[in-house]
Write an enzyme that holds these catalytic residues in place. Structure first.
Site, PDB file in Angstrom:
ATOM      1  N   LEU A 116      62.324 -63.232 -43.346  1.00 12.13           N
ATOM      2  CA  LEU A 116      62.489 -63.379 -42.041  1.00 12.13           C
ATOM      3  C   LEU A 116      63.264 -64.982 -41.763  1.00 12.13           C
ATOM      4  CD1 LEU A 116      62.167 -62.567 -39.133  1.00 12.13           C
ATOM      5  CD2 LEU A 116      59.773 -63.980 -39.185  1.00 12.13           C
ATOM      6  N   TRP A 117      64.389 -64.852 -41.119  1.00 11.40           N
ATOM      7  CA  TRP A 117      65.277 -65.832 -40.775  1.00 11.40           C
ATOM      8  C   TRP A 117      64.412 -66.593 -39.401  1.00 11.40           C
ATOM      9  CZ3 TRP A 117      67.025 -62.595 -44.171  1.00 11.40           C
ATOM     10  CH2 TRP A 117      68.259 -62.784 -44.631  1.00 11.40           C
ATOM     11  N   ILE A 172      60.276 -66.673 -46.184  1.00 12.02           N
ATOM     12  CA  ILE A 172      60.692 -67.355 -44.916  1.00 12.02           C
ATOM     13  C   ILE A 172      61.983 -68.080 -45.139  1.00 12.02           C
ATOM     14  CG2 ILE A 172      60.244 -69.026 -43.138  1.00 12.02           C
ATOM     15  CD1 ILE A 172      58.373 -66.736 -42.881  1.00 12.02           C
ATOM     16  N   LYS A 173      62.730 -67.826 -44.763  1.00 10.23           N
ATOM     17  CA  LYS A 173      64.301 -68.586 -44.416  1.00 10.23           C
ATOM     18  C   LYS A 173      64.282 -69.356 -43.335  1.00 10.23           C
ATOM     19  CE  LYS A 173      69.120 -68.633 -44.211  1.00 10.23           C
ATOM     20  NZ  LYS A 173      70.455 -68.144 -43.758  1.00 10.23           N
ATOM     21  N   GLN A 174      64.441 -70.818 -43.505  1.00 10.49           N
ATOM     22  CA  GLN A 174      64.529 -71.875 -42.323  1.00 10.49           C
ATOM     23  C   GLN A 174      65.572 -72.896 -42.711  1.00 10.49           C
ATOM     24  OE1 GLN A 174      64.482 -73.005 -39.298  1.00 10.49           O
ATOM     25  NE2 GLN A 174      62.252 -72.202 -39.214  1.00 10.49           N
TER      26      GLN A 174
END
Length: 359
Positions: free
Chosen positions: A200-201, A238-240
């Site tokens: 998830l972005w 998780i992409k952050q």
């Protein structure tokens, strides 16, 4: 690059990145990346056997194989930013095959891109590198431009083309976020049923998050909460964006308008102003690292040396904070194939370097 080369590249101005000791939440409380991360952490979850196998395939691919760290090439900018703007620096990437070749030759764990790109070359490459299909996008052809993530295909389509994982973006804080959360939650549920990994972005989007000249879209407290929402809908990774400041809740709460909930200890006990501590706060919100945090490589400045320095700096911060890796696109594909591979390898060298430890 070895340890000394990495330190020399970043220069004396970044020396504290190598010496900083995190005194907020101790690393012993984190679930850190390791060769047996799936056995020790993920296997205890509700993920089915096929999902565990596919996640292990991602971890076992590329130069970072069997380390627990990830280096992913994302190329969804052809839709998100327009193909012309994205590929003008190197037009070979209009051809989907070159995107996949860059990921393979660059030693990445996976390639993340669109249905069209991966579908065009699926029979040739789906068994050679894990495919991460981006399910939704923000297209900028509507006039006037709007900012809303919409679905471009189904989870079943991604599964049929041989994908190991699916990815999606949610613009947390936006007027459309309720619908996006529902859509992505349902998509991730189906993906897990089919045995695919979910990424998830966790991006923020609200004009109010820019206040008094400060952009709180990259605040540790707000991005951290976005991460926490992401792991709550069971994103495996998780992409952050790397945090650049803090105090989003403090700035947005006024006498006239309340926003969310916060505790002052978030800005003292749980984080300081140091870049590694700000990133550590993001990791905490990923269930203490049970879902791996990968930080974005950001835009390319068009300068090979400067892009490399920024990418390496982000990798050092992410690794020392307890993160799981990096997802870097524009800094690599907006260059020659040779220079793009060199940048990806430089990022990977940070995670391979044993002298760079968790703070």
């Amino acid at each position: 690059m070895n340890y000394e080369e990495i330190k020399t590249l970043l220069g004396k101005g970044n020396e504290s990145l190598f010496t900083h000791a995190c005194k907020t939440v101790d690393k012993k409380n984190l679930h850190l990346p390791s060769p047996d991360f799936i056995d020790n952490i993920v296997a205890g979850s509700n993920r089915n056997i096929q999902t565990l196998r596919n996640l292990q395939q991602i971890y076992n691919t590329g130069r970072l194989a069997e380390t627990g760290y990830l280096s992913i090439l994302p190329v969804d900018q052809g839709i998100e930013h327009s193909a012309g703007a994205s590929f003008a620096p190197n037009p070979i990437y209009f051809d989907p095959e070159n995107i996949v070749k860059l990921a393979i030759e660059g030693g990445c764990n996976a390639v993340a891109t669109t249905f069209g790109v991966l579908g065009a070359v699926a029979r040739k490459y789906a068994h050679k590198i894990p495919f991460l299909v981006k399910l939704n996008h923000n297209e900028l052809l509507t006039y006037p431009n709007k900012f809303d993530q919409i679905m471009f295909g189904s989870v079943r389509d991604a599964w049929n083309l041989g994908a190991t994982a699916v990815g999606a973006t949610i613009y947390f804080g936006s007027a459309e976020s309720d619908r996006q959360i529902i859509e992505v939650s349902r998509a991730f549920e189906e993906a897990h049923q089919l045995g695919m990994v979910t990424v998830l972005w966790c991006y923020l989007r609200n004009n109010a998050f820019k206040k008094d000249g400060v952009d709180y879209h990259v605040a540790a407290d707000l991005t951290g909460q976005a991460n926490h929402l992401g792991v709550t809908i069971q994103a495996d990774i998780i992409k952050q964006k790397l945090p650049e400041n803090n105090g989003g809740y403090l700035a947005l709460n006024t006498k006239e308008q309340s926003f969310g909930k916060f505790d002052k200890r978030m800005y003292s006990n749980l984080a300081t102003s140091h870049p590694i501590d700000l990133c550590r706060y993001q990791v905490l919100n990923c269930f203490m690292g049970r879902s791996g945090l990968i930080n974005s490589g950001g835009a390319s400045e068009g300068n090979k040396q400067r892009d490399l320095e920024e990418a390496i700096r982000t990798a050092v911060i992410n690794k020392r904070a307890g993160g799981m890796g990096m997802i870097s696109g524009r800094k690599s594909f907006q260059k020659s194939m040779k220079d793009g591979i060199a940048l990806l390898n430089g990022i990977q060298d940070v995670y391979l370097e044993k002298k760079i430890t968790v703070a």
